[in-house]
Write a protein that holds these residues in place. Structure first.
Motif, PDB file in Angstrom:
ATOM      1  N   LYS A   1     -13.534  23.286   5.672  1.00  0.00           N
ATOM      2  CA  LYS A   1     -12.178  23.518   5.162  1.00  0.00           C
ATOM      3  C   LYS A   1     -11.176  23.317   6.297  1.00  0.00           C
ATOM      4  O   LYS A   1     -11.447  23.678   7.444  1.00  0.00           O
ATOM      5  CB  LYS A   1     -12.043  24.944   4.602  1.00  0.00           C
ATOM      6  N   ARG A   2      -9.992  22.791   5.963  1.00  0.00           N
ATOM      7  CA  ARG A   2      -8.941  22.614   6.989  1.00  0.00           C
ATOM      8  C   ARG A   2      -8.101  23.876   6.996  1.00  0.00           C
ATOM      9  O   ARG A   2      -7.533  24.258   5.958  1.00  0.00           O
ATOM     10  CB  ARG A   2      -8.105  21.402   6.654  1.00  0.00           C
ATOM     11  N   VAL A   3      -8.033  24.543   8.162  1.00  0.00           N
ATOM     12  CA  VAL A   3      -7.453  25.882   8.240  1.00  0.00           C
ATOM     13  C   VAL A   3      -6.331  25.917   9.269  1.00  0.00           C
ATOM     14  O   VAL A   3      -6.460  25.360  10.369  1.00  0.00           O
ATOM     15  CB  VAL A   3      -8.529  26.919   8.640  1.00  0.00           C
ATOM     16  N   LEU A   4      -5.228  26.570   8.918  1.00  0.00           N
ATOM     17  CA  LEU A   4      -4.150  26.843   9.860  1.00  0.00           C
ATOM     18  C   LEU A   4      -4.003  28.349  10.018  1.00  0.00           C
ATOM     19  O   LEU A   4      -3.788  29.052   9.035  1.00  0.00           O
ATOM     20  CB  LEU A   4      -2.823  26.256   9.354  1.00  0.00           C
ATOM     21  N   VAL A   5      -4.142  28.839  11.250  1.00  0.00           N
ATOM     22  CA  VAL A   5      -3.880  30.241  11.558  1.00  0.00           C
ATOM     23  C   VAL A   5      -2.463  30.348  12.094  1.00  0.00           C
ATOM     24  O   VAL A   5      -2.044  29.569  12.964  1.00  0.00           O
ATOM     25  CB  VAL A   5      -4.883  30.770  12.611  1.00  0.00           C
ATOM     26  N   ILE A   6      -1.682  31.289  11.568  1.00  0.00           N
ATOM     27  CA  ILE A   6      -0.338  31.529  12.100  1.00  0.00           C
ATOM     28  C   ILE A   6      -0.321  32.932  12.682  1.00  0.00           C
ATOM     29  O   ILE A   6      -0.588  33.914  11.987  1.00  0.00           O
ATOM     30  CB  ILE A   6       0.740  31.383  11.017  1.00  0.00           C
ATOM     31  N   ASP A   7      -0.025  33.026  13.975  1.00  0.00           N
ATOM     32  CA  ASP A   7      -0.007  34.310  14.670  1.00  0.00           C
ATOM     33  C   ASP A   7       1.394  34.917  14.564  1.00  0.00           C
ATOM     34  O   ASP A   7       2.331  34.465  15.196  1.00  0.00           O
ATOM     35  CB  ASP A   7      -0.381  34.109  16.143  1.00  0.00           C
ATOM     36  N   PHE A   8       1.492  35.970  13.760  1.00  0.00           N
ATOM     37  CA  PHE A   8       2.771  36.631  13.526  1.00  0.00           C
ATOM     38  C   PHE A   8       2.913  37.891  14.363  1.00  0.00           C
ATOM     39  O   PHE A   8       3.804  38.703  14.118  1.00  0.00           O
ATOM     40  CB  PHE A   8       2.859  37.026  12.042  1.00  0.00           C
TER      41      PHE A   8
ATOM     42  N   GLY B   1      -7.514  34.905  21.099  1.00  0.00           N
ATOM     43  CA  GLY B   1      -8.823  34.947  20.465  1.00  0.00           C
ATOM     44  C   GLY B   1      -9.344  33.549  20.104  1.00  0.00           C
ATOM     45  O   GLY B   1     -10.540  33.324  19.951  1.00  0.00           O
ATOM     46  N   LEU B   2      -8.384  32.599  19.971  1.00  0.00           N
ATOM     47  CA  LEU B   2      -8.763  31.209  19.678  1.00  0.00           C
ATOM     48  C   LEU B   2      -8.699  30.350  20.928  1.00  0.00           C
ATOM     49  O   LEU B   2      -8.669  29.114  20.860  1.00  0.00           O
ATOM     50  CB  LEU B   2      -7.873  30.638  18.572  1.00  0.00           C
TER      51      LEU B   2
ATOM     52  N   GLN C   1      -3.637  21.961  17.885  1.00  0.00           N
ATOM     53  CA  GLN C   1      -5.055  21.841  17.552  1.00  0.00           C
ATOM     54  C   GLN C   1      -5.826  22.755  18.503  1.00  0.00           C
ATOM     55  O   GLN C   1      -5.519  22.803  19.696  1.00  0.00           O
ATOM     56  CB  GLN C   1      -5.520  20.408  17.756  1.00  0.00           C
ATOM     57  N   THR C   2      -6.824  23.457  17.980  1.00  0.00           N
ATOM     58  CA  THR C   2      -7.690  24.251  18.870  1.00  0.00           C
ATOM     59  C   THR C   2      -8.914  23.407  19.201  1.00  0.00           C
ATOM     60  O   THR C   2      -9.053  22.291  18.701  1.00  0.00           O
ATOM     61  CB  THR C   2      -8.163  25.541  18.169  1.00  0.00           C
ATOM     62  N   GLU C   3      -9.797  23.935  20.020  1.00  0.00           N
ATOM     63  CA  GLU C   3     -11.011  23.190  20.366  1.00  0.00           C
ATOM     64  C   GLU C   3     -12.007  23.186  19.213  1.00  0.00           C
ATOM     65  O   GLU C   3     -13.060  22.562  19.284  1.00  0.00           O
ATOM     66  CB  GLU C   3     -11.670  23.785  21.617  1.00  0.00           C
ATOM     67  N   PHE C   4     -11.672  23.917  18.148  1.00  0.00           N
ATOM     68  CA  PHE C   4     -12.614  24.039  17.023  1.00  0.00           C
ATOM     69  C   PHE C   4     -12.173  23.092  15.904  1.00  0.00           C
ATOM     70  O   PHE C   4     -11.031  23.201  15.429  1.00  0.00           O
ATOM     71  CB  PHE C   4     -12.675  25.491  16.562  1.00  0.00           C
ATOM     72  N   PRO C   5     -13.071  22.180  15.467  1.00  0.00           N
ATOM     73  CA  PRO C   5     -12.676  21.213  14.460  1.00  0.00           C
ATOM     74  C   PRO C   5     -12.137  21.878  13.184  1.00  0.00           C
ATOM     75  O   PRO C   5     -12.614  22.947  12.809  1.00  0.00           O
ATOM     76  CB  PRO C   5     -13.993  20.477  14.160  1.00  0.00           C
ATOM     77  N   ASN C   6     -11.186  21.237  12.564  1.00  0.00           N
ATOM     78  CA  ASN C   6     -10.569  21.715  11.308  1.00  0.00           C
ATOM     79  C   ASN C   6      -9.749  22.984  11.457  1.00  0.00           C
ATOM     80  O   ASN C   6      -9.312  23.535  10.449  1.00  0.00           O
ATOM     81  CB  ASN C   6     -11.640  22.009  10.235  1.00  0.00           C
ATOM     82  N   LEU C   7      -9.538  23.442  12.690  1.00  0.00           N
ATOM     83  CA  LEU C   7      -8.857  24.742  12.885  1.00  0.00           C
ATOM     84  C   LEU C   7      -7.629  24.571  13.776  1.00  0.00           C
ATOM     85  O   LEU C   7      -7.748  24.348  14.984  1.00  0.00           O
ATOM     86  CB  LEU C   7      -9.849  25.745  13.490  1.00  0.00           C
ATOM     87  N   ASP C   8      -6.445  24.661  13.195  1.00  0.00           N
ATOM     88  CA  ASP C   8      -5.182  24.564  13.950  1.00  0.00           C
ATOM     89  C   ASP C   8      -4.537  25.940  14.046  1.00  0.00           C
ATOM     90  O   ASP C   8      -4.878  26.859  13.280  1.00  0.00           O
ATOM     91  CB  ASP C   8      -4.215  23.600  13.252  1.00  0.00           C
ATOM     92  N   LEU C   9      -3.578  26.048  14.965  1.00  0.00           N
ATOM     93  CA  LEU C   9      -2.929  27.337  15.213  1.00  0.00           C
ATOM     94  C   LEU C   9      -1.436  27.177  15.452  1.00  0.00           C
ATOM     95  O   LEU C   9      -1.008  26.262  16.140  1.00  0.00           O
ATOM     96  CB  LEU C   9      -3.559  27.966  16.471  1.00  0.00           C
ATOM     97  N   ILE C  10      -0.639  28.077  14.880  1.00  0.00           N
ATOM     98  CA  ILE C  10       0.743  28.249  15.344  1.00  0.00           C
ATOM     99  C   ILE C  10       0.707  29.519  16.175  1.00  0.00           C
ATOM    100  O   ILE C  10       0.463  30.608  15.648  1.00  0.00           O
ATOM    101  CB  ILE C  10       1.730  28.372  14.175  1.00  0.00           C
ATOM    102  N   PRO C  11       0.896  29.381  17.495  1.00  0.00           N
ATOM    103  CA  PRO C  11       0.672  30.514  18.417  1.00  0.00           C
ATOM    104  C   PRO C  11       1.801  31.532  18.394  1.00  0.00           C
ATOM    105  O   PRO C  11       2.797  31.350  17.678  1.00  0.00           O
ATOM    106  CB  PRO C  11       0.609  29.825  19.783  1.00  0.00           C
ATOM    107  N   SER C  12       1.609  32.577  19.170  1.00  0.00           N
ATOM    108  CA  SER C  12       2.645  33.575  19.339  1.00  0.00           C
ATOM    109  C   SER C  12       2.786  33.909  20.807  1.00  0.00           C
ATOM    110  O   SER C  12       2.000  33.431  21.636  1.00  0.00           O
ATOM    111  CB  SER C  12       2.273  34.831  18.549  1.00  0.00           C
TER     112      SER C  12
END
Ligand SMILES: Nc1ncnc2c1ncn2[C@@H]1O[C@H](COP(=O)(O)OP(=O)(O)OP(=O)(O)O)[C@@H](O)[C@H]1O
Ligand SMILES: Nc1ncnc2c1ncn2[C@@H]1O[C@H](COP(=O)(O)OP(=O)(O)OP(=O)(O)O)[C@@H](O)[C@H]1O
Ligand SMILES: [Mg+2]
Ligand SMILES: [Mg+2]
Lengths: 258, 258
Positions: free
Chosen positions: B32-39, B48-49, B75-86
């Motif tokens: 699955k293509r996942v975006l984590v948003i750190d609020f 943690g990522l 993009q993180t080092e983990f495939p399919n896993l992106d991040l909007i940092p905080s």
């Protein structure tokens, strides 16, 4: 004279409330007159001391409308230990207090009469897990901060942030006397490398600021709140009770030396 | 279509960040293509990522000045896993955002283009331990809430509060579709009565809303953040990795059935 302490750390779940409730009970048991003030809308210190959360019974009106804090003081079932409770609606203070005049000093003004009366040896303020207006008011209105620090990685990351806030409040003149009373290492699990590494790291950087007493992670400590009793009243012979009793002794020794 | 979830609970230290980071990694691992948003200004999901916290790299400008969120995606080092940092300065949003127009909908507006583009299967938002403006914005801008619930007494006390907030956001029209995706029981220590009691109590009241997968308290899970890796990349065969992999499967099954 009455000495006052805020237990603050924006990292959640690090043992702020458990340390306030446990330490307050140990100090009271040693004959000190203690007032706990619950500054967290979650009101965990209120229930941890066996008290009801009642609508309108929090510092909200004292911060907003100058209602005297003394009117809120409740005696707990534990001798020498009084409480100013909290309840959910206190959360509104985060939005309402910034609109009031001199909004950083609302607590400092409100608590002044209690300090002046000298009724208590110690005032312990339990803060919510944030650096919002409630925590800021607590830090401006007390003498010292005690930082509960869980022996985990994320908690260690946040330590520099709270220390910088303290430094800023001191140097900006908001509370020129504010200082770190100490760092209490909590939920220490001796079986893990991580816990040892975190304690070592903190002691390396903060040396004497770190209390020698380390609080272990124990089941009895996590059970005590469901009975509304501090650890020394829930299970006097448990490792948690022994640790917090030792912390109280160390706390008193530091205070007498100060 | 992109499905979005906020991981919120005003109680601190209940495993919100650990659940976001672990679940996101498992979903990404399953293709699955996942975006984590750190609020969270603490930026624990960011570290943690394995990502740096950089000044100015947070949702702050998107919430205040309408800067496109897409510009913040890493993009993180983990495939399919992106991040909007905080980063720490995001804390200012709690004071600044309420002054902006339609301040509850700032995130909803900002995230709309990302949802519309359909780049991601899932958006997971990690919230700070409070019910302030950041958490409210997250809850208004997503489809569902996931509540991480530590198997402890204080955490149980706070559950009704967050559920009432969700109900209020739904019934007030701020987010008419908002619903509880599920409650994840975390840090379960099978050796204690308390943990069993809490799980039983929660299942009794919330039945199917509670994920069947219970996350155990394990040392490996608390060690993983210090290596900047989600549990399945830190120690694939650990109990924590197995539990979060099972949770991801259950999460996907629920979504497919929905
Ligand atoms: N030494 C300990 N051993 C075991 N459990 C503990 C210990 N100290 C605290 N706990 C438990 O861990 C949880 C978090 O502790 P506590 O609520 O005191 O932290 P807090 O910093 O006040 O949290 P918050 O940030 O939400 O205010 C609680 O359920 C508490 O009962
Ligand atoms: N299942 C678990 N077993 C052991 N440790 C855990 C587990 N889940 C989380 N932890 C650890 O417990 C601490 C609290 O977890 P975490 O930071 O994820 O909670 P949170 O709800 O995001 O906290 P905050 O309220 O500060 O945002 C962290 O140090 C984390 O590494
Ligand atoms: Mg607390
Ligand atoms: Mg978190």
């Amino acid at each position: 004279p009455t000495q006052s302490f805020a237990f603050a750390n924006q990292k959640g779940g690090v043992g702020k409330t458990t340390t306030v409730v446990s330490l307050a009970a140990c100090l009271a048991d040693a004959g000190k007159r203690v007032l706990v003030i619950d500054f967290d809308p979650q009101a965990n210190a209120t229930s941890g001391l066996g008290q009801e959360k009642l609508e309108g019974h929090s510092v909200y009106d004292a911060l907003l409308n100058g209602q005297p804090l003394t009117a809120l003081i409740r005696q707990t079932e534990f001798p020498n230990l009084d409480l100013i409770p909290s309840e959910e609606d206190l959360a509104a203070a985060e939005v309402d207090v910034p609109r009031a005049e001199r909004f950083l000093e609302r607590f400092k003004t409100a608590v002044e009469p209690i300090k002046a009366a000298g009724t208590y040896d110690f005032i312990l303020v339990d803060c919510p897990p944030s650096l919002g207006v409630l925590t800021m008011n607590a830090l401006v209105g007390v003498d010292r901060i005690v930082i509960a620090l869980q022996c985990e990685y994320y908690a260690l990351e946040g330590l520099t942030v709270i220390l910088r806030v303290v430094e800023h409040l001191r140097s900006s003149g908001a509370n020129p006397a504010l200082d770190v009373e100490g760092i209490v290492m909590t939920m220490f699990d001796g079986r893990t490398n991580l816990a040892h590494q975190v304690v070592e790291e903190v002691r390396k950087h903060f040396a004497d600021k770190v209390f020698k007493t380390v609080i272990p992670r124990t089941v009895r400590l996590s059970e005590a709140p469901s009975f509304g009793k501090p650890i020394i009243h829930y299970d006097k012979h448990s490792a948690g009770a022994t640790a917090y009793t030792a912390l109280a002794k160390e706390f008193l020794k530091r205070r007498e030396a100060a």
